[in-house]
Design a protein around this motif. Structure first.
Motif, PDB file in Angstrom:
ATOM      1  N   GLN A  12       0.806  -1.220   0.000  1.00 55.81           N
ATOM      2  CA  GLN A  12       0.000   0.000   0.000  1.00 55.81           C
ATOM      3  C   GLN A  12       0.838   1.270   0.000  1.00 55.81           C
ATOM      4  O   GLN A  12       0.512   2.210  -0.737  1.00 55.81           O
ATOM      5  CB  GLN A  12      -0.963   0.000   1.197  1.00 55.81           C
ATOM      6  N   PRO A  13       1.942   1.342   0.778  1.00 58.65           N
ATOM      7  CA  PRO A  13       2.770   2.555   0.687  1.00 58.65           C
ATOM      8  C   PRO A  13       3.353   2.776  -0.708  1.00 58.65           C
ATOM      9  O   PRO A  13       3.551   3.923  -1.127  1.00 58.65           O
ATOM     10  CB  PRO A  13       3.877   2.291   1.708  1.00 58.65           C
ATOM     11  N   ILE A  14       3.641   1.681  -1.436  1.00 62.73           N
ATOM     12  CA  ILE A  14       4.126   1.834  -2.811  1.00 62.73           C
ATOM     13  C   ILE A  14       3.046   2.457  -3.674  1.00 62.73           C
ATOM     14  O   ILE A  14       3.284   3.433  -4.399  1.00 62.73           O
ATOM     15  CB  ILE A  14       4.561   0.476  -3.394  1.00 62.73           C
ATOM     16  N   LEU A  15       1.820   1.925  -3.588  1.00 65.94           N
ATOM     17  CA  LEU A  15       0.723   2.449  -4.392  1.00 65.94           C
ATOM     18  C   LEU A  15       0.353   3.870  -3.971  1.00 65.94           C
ATOM     19  O   LEU A  15      -0.006   4.704  -4.819  1.00 65.94           O
ATOM     20  CB  LEU A  15      -0.496   1.530  -4.282  1.00 65.94           C
ATOM     21  N   ASP A  16       0.469   4.163  -2.680  1.00 65.69           N
ATOM     22  CA  ASP A  16       0.178   5.523  -2.207  1.00 65.69           C
ATOM     23  C   ASP A  16       1.150   6.531  -2.811  1.00 65.69           C
ATOM     24  O   ASP A  16       0.769   7.653  -3.167  1.00 65.69           O
ATOM     25  CB  ASP A  16       0.257   5.596  -0.683  1.00 65.69           C
ATOM     26  N   ALA A  17       2.423   6.136  -2.916  1.00 63.62           N
ATOM     27  CA  ALA A  17       3.440   7.040  -3.469  1.00 63.62           C
ATOM     28  C   ALA A  17       3.289   7.185  -4.979  1.00 63.62           C
ATOM     29  O   ALA A  17       3.375   8.292  -5.525  1.00 63.62           O
ATOM     30  CB  ALA A  17       4.834   6.525  -3.129  1.00 63.62           C
ATOM     31  N   VAL A  18       3.043   6.077  -5.650  1.00 66.50           N
ATOM     32  CA  VAL A  18       3.010   6.060  -7.115  1.00 66.50           C
ATOM     33  C   VAL A  18       1.694   6.587  -7.665  1.00 66.50           C
ATOM     34  O   VAL A  18       1.651   7.215  -8.730  1.00 66.50           O
ATOM     35  CB  VAL A  18       3.253   4.621  -7.629  1.00 66.50           C
ATOM     36  N   GLY A  19       0.608   6.371  -6.927  1.00 67.71           N
ATOM     37  CA  GLY A  19      -0.710   6.671  -7.471  1.00 67.71           C
ATOM     38  C   GLY A  19      -1.117   5.536  -8.390  1.00 67.71           C
ATOM     39  O   GLY A  19      -0.987   4.361  -8.030  1.00 67.71           O
ATOM     40  N   THR A  20      -1.568   5.846  -9.566  1.00 65.12           N
ATOM     41  CA  THR A  20      -1.909   4.814 -10.547  1.00 65.12           C
ATOM     42  C   THR A  20      -0.660   4.455 -11.342  1.00 65.12           C
ATOM     43  O   THR A  20      -0.103   5.313 -12.030  1.00 65.12           O
ATOM     44  CB  THR A  20      -3.002   5.303 -11.517  1.00 65.12           C
ATOM     45  N   PRO A  21      -0.185   3.211 -11.247  1.00 69.24           N
ATOM     46  CA  PRO A  21       1.018   2.834 -12.006  1.00 69.24           C
ATOM     47  C   PRO A  21       0.706   2.706 -13.491  1.00 69.24           C
ATOM     48  O   PRO A  21      -0.177   1.940 -13.881  1.00 69.24           O
ATOM     49  CB  PRO A  21       1.407   1.476 -11.400  1.00 69.24           C
ATOM     50  N   HIS A  22       1.415   3.481 -14.306  1.00 72.30           N
ATOM     51  CA  HIS A  22       1.207   3.434 -15.751  1.00 72.30           C
ATOM     52  C   HIS A  22       2.403   2.790 -16.426  1.00 72.30           C
ATOM     53  O   HIS A  22       3.477   2.656 -15.851  1.00 72.30           O
ATOM     54  CB  HIS A  22       1.000   4.857 -16.302  1.00 72.30           C
ATOM     55  N   GLY A  23       2.238   2.410 -17.680  1.00 69.72           N
ATOM     56  CA  GLY A  23       3.341   1.917 -18.479  1.00 69.72           C
ATOM     57  C   GLY A  23       3.785   0.521 -18.084  1.00 69.72           C
ATOM     58  O   GLY A  23       2.999  -0.298 -17.595  1.00 69.72           O
ATOM     59  N   THR A  24       5.074   0.252 -18.276  1.00 66.96           N
ATOM     60  CA  THR A  24       5.648  -1.071 -18.033  1.00 66.96           C
ATOM     61  C   THR A  24       6.434  -1.078 -16.733  1.00 66.96           C
ATOM     62  O   THR A  24       7.265  -0.198 -16.494  1.00 66.96           O
ATOM     63  CB  THR A  24       6.585  -1.472 -19.184  1.00 66.96           C
ATOM     64  N   TRP A  25       6.162  -2.066 -15.908  1.00 73.07           N
ATOM     65  CA  TRP A  25       6.871  -2.240 -14.639  1.00 73.07           C
ATOM     66  C   TRP A  25       7.586  -3.590 -14.654  1.00 73.07           C
ATOM     67  O   TRP A  25       7.147  -4.530 -15.318  1.00 73.07           O
ATOM     68  CB  TRP A  25       5.893  -2.204 -13.472  1.00 73.07           C
ATOM     69  N   GLU A  41      -3.623  -4.894 -11.427  1.00 69.98           N
ATOM     70  CA  GLU A  41      -4.964  -4.504 -10.977  1.00 69.98           C
ATOM     71  C   GLU A  41      -5.062  -2.999 -10.761  1.00 69.98           C
ATOM     72  O   GLU A  41      -6.123  -2.396 -10.952  1.00 69.98           O
ATOM     73  CB  GLU A  41      -5.317  -5.244  -9.693  1.00 69.98           C
ATOM     74  N   ALA A  42      -3.917  -2.369 -10.373  1.00 75.43           N
ATOM     75  CA  ALA A  42      -3.917  -0.929 -10.095  1.00 75.43           C
ATOM     76  C   ALA A  42      -3.823  -0.089 -11.356  1.00 75.43           C
ATOM     77  O   ALA A  42      -3.997   1.134 -11.295  1.00 75.43           O
ATOM     78  CB  ALA A  42      -2.774  -0.582  -9.146  1.00 75.43           C
ATOM     79  N   GLY A  43      -3.485  -0.721 -12.502  1.00 69.04           N
ATOM     80  CA  GLY A  43      -3.492   0.041 -13.741  1.00 69.04           C
ATOM     81  C   GLY A  43      -2.263  -0.037 -14.604  1.00 69.04           C
ATOM     82  O   GLY A  43      -2.219   0.584 -15.673  1.00 69.04           O
ATOM     83  N   ALA A  44      -1.210  -0.754 -14.186  1.00 69.16           N
ATOM     84  CA  ALA A  44      -0.033  -0.882 -15.038  1.00 69.16           C
ATOM     85  C   ALA A  44      -0.416  -1.516 -16.372  1.00 69.16           C
ATOM     86  O   ALA A  44      -1.195  -2.464 -16.420  1.00 69.16           O
ATOM     87  CB  ALA A  44       1.036  -1.720 -14.340  1.00 69.16           C
ATOM     88  N   ASP A  45       0.136  -0.981 -17.461  1.00 68.23           N
ATOM     89  CA  ASP A  45      -0.184  -1.527 -18.780  1.00 68.23           C
ATOM     90  C   ASP A  45       0.416  -2.911 -18.976  1.00 68.23           C
ATOM     91  O   ASP A  45      -0.189  -3.778 -19.617  1.00 68.23           O
ATOM     92  CB  ASP A  45       0.354  -0.594 -19.876  1.00 68.23           C
ATOM     93  N   ARG A  46       1.621  -3.099 -18.412  1.00 67.10           N
ATOM     94  CA  ARG A  46       2.304  -4.383 -18.557  1.00 67.10           C
ATOM     95  C   ARG A  46       3.241  -4.570 -17.380  1.00 67.10           C
ATOM     96  O   ARG A  46       3.846  -3.615 -16.889  1.00 67.10           O
ATOM     97  CB  ARG A  46       3.094  -4.430 -19.870  1.00 67.10           C
ATOM     98  N   ARG A 296      12.125   1.378   0.763  1.00 63.17           N
ATOM     99  CA  ARG A 296      12.752   2.630   0.325  1.00 63.17           C
ATOM    100  C   ARG A 296      12.314   2.901  -1.110  1.00 63.17           C
ATOM    101  O   ARG A 296      12.333   2.006  -1.964  1.00 63.17           O
ATOM    102  CB  ARG A 296      14.273   2.555   0.443  1.00 63.17           C
ATOM    103  N   LEU A 297      11.952   4.158  -1.349  1.00 65.38           N
ATOM    104  CA  LEU A 297      11.424   4.576  -2.630  1.00 65.38           C
ATOM    105  C   LEU A 297      12.260   5.717  -3.209  1.00 65.38           C
ATOM    106  O   LEU A 297      12.731   6.591  -2.474  1.00 65.38           O
ATOM    107  CB  LEU A 297       9.980   5.066  -2.482  1.00 65.38           C
ATOM    108  N   ALA A 298      12.430   5.715  -4.512  1.00 66.61           N
ATOM    109  CA  ALA A 298      13.139   6.796  -5.188  1.00 66.61           C
ATOM    110  C   ALA A 298      12.641   6.882  -6.617  1.00 66.61           C
ATOM    111  O   ALA A 298      12.070   5.926  -7.155  1.00 66.61           O
ATOM    112  CB  ALA A 298      14.646   6.557  -5.166  1.00 66.61           C
ATOM    113  N   ARG A 299      12.884   8.046  -7.220  1.00 73.59           N
ATOM    114  CA  ARG A 299      12.432   8.259  -8.594  1.00 73.59           C
ATOM    115  C   ARG A 299      13.622   8.609  -9.468  1.00 73.59           C
ATOM    116  O   ARG A 299      14.465   9.439  -9.106  1.00 73.59           O
ATOM    117  CB  ARG A 299      11.393   9.376  -8.634  1.00 73.59           C
TER     118      ARG A 299
END
Length: 324
Positions: A12-25, A41-46, A296-299
């Motif tokens: 949940q903290p990952i999804l809270d930070a990212v919001g809707t995950p787009h694109g390829t993960w 399920e949260a919205g990543a394209d792939r 730990r999260l970073a962009r």
């Protein structure tokens, strides 16, 4: 309550930070697919799911069919993720052994269930039995002390060498019995006495510290500008290494003082997203495995990727002899 094998820790903290995950993960440690399914399920394209464990891919063939072309699975180690894909929008790394491996006695990870002394996350390379039966006493002691922070490393290594001279180690129960016999009885609330020794040997078998050092750099090369890096650790040494990596790669240089020379200014490769995140009490109650977890999260920025030495991450390194 026992944790289900697919429960993704600190999701949940990952999804809270990212919001809707787009694109390829990239789910670099797919396991039973907890993060992969959550991202889809949260919205990543792939999602590209990586794992060295054949079992993970056997399981994915069942649960992954519903996602069709949105899910791609690749049998490989995560330090090679940038050979699989680049320009991705996110990378998730959930380090350590998975519940699906611990829960199967035949995999040889657990001192709680007797099974063959294997501990391999994949299906290649030396097993735990190979290391325990063949490594010199000094090397065994180093593994136990430096990888498991086991204070009684020398005593345990000496006992292993003595015992294997007459009866080679083939099962987890044999090894656990030797370790426990050479440690004080654990007090109520403490972890099992064999925890550190089994952890150390597992790390050696799978070169987990080497994988981490190379994997963080592979993630940097794989991520597109703006892409997210999320790393979940369960081991203090690993968490410190991730912290040092992100600190080094988010550093802009410059500064200096009368004690330290000024460093050349440079573009940071990552922007940190807050400090380490620990699980909530509610998550720990629902999933006890989460207790020691840190996220730990970073962009990623558009700065060029650059190498970071393993020693600079504080990861101990032990050279194992080639299997005879």
């Amino acid at each position: 309550m026992a944790a289900a094998p697919h429960v993704p820790v600190l999701l949940q903290p990952i999804l809270d930070a990212v919001g809707t995950p787009h694109g390829t993960w990239i789910d670099a440690t797919m396991g039973a697919g907890g993060y992969t399914r959550a991202l889809l399920e949260a919205g990543a394209d792939r999602v590209i799911g990586l794992d060295r464990d054949p079992l993970a891919h056997e399981m994915a063939a069942e649960w992954g069919a519903v996602w069709r072309e949105r899910l791609v699975t690749v049998k490989t180690i995560f330090s090679r993720m940038d050979e699989v894909a680049t320009g991705v929008d996110g990378v998730v790394l959930d380090l350590g052994v998975s519940s699906m491996q611990l829960d199967r006695a035949e995999r040889g990870f657990s001192f709680m269930k007797d099974g063959p002394l294997d501990m391999r996350m994949g299906d290649e390379g030396p097993t735990a039995a190979d290391i325990v039966n063949q490594a010199p006493e000094g090397l065994l002691s180093d593994i136990l002390h430096r990888y498991g922070e086991e204070r009684a490393a020398r005593r345990i290594a000496r006992a292993i060498v003595r015992e294997r001279a007459t009866t080679p180690y083939t099962t987890t129960a044999q090894l656990a019995e030797t370790v426990v016999a050479n440690l004080p009885r654990s007090k109520p609330g403490q972890s099992h006495p064999a925890t550190r020794a089994f952890q150390a040997i597992r790390i050696a078998v799978n070169d987990e510290f080497g994988e981490l050092a190379e994997g963080l750099q592979a993630a940097e090369r794989a991520l597109a500008p703006g892409g997210w890096l999320a790393v979940v650790t369960f081991h203090s040494v690993e968490d410190r290494a991730v912290k040092r990596f992100l600190a080094a790669r988010s550093d802009t240089g410059g500064g200096g003082s009368r004690h330290l020379p000024e460093r050349a200014a440079r573009e940071p490769a990552f922007v940190l997203h807050g400090k380490a995140i620990s699980p909530s009490e509610a998550e720990i109650a629902a999933n006890p495995r989460a207790r020691s977890a840190r996220l730990r999260l970073a962009r990623r920025t558009d700065a060029p990727a650059a190498p970071v030495a393993r020693r600079d991450l504080g990861l101990p390194e032990i050279t194992l002899p080639r299997r005879s």
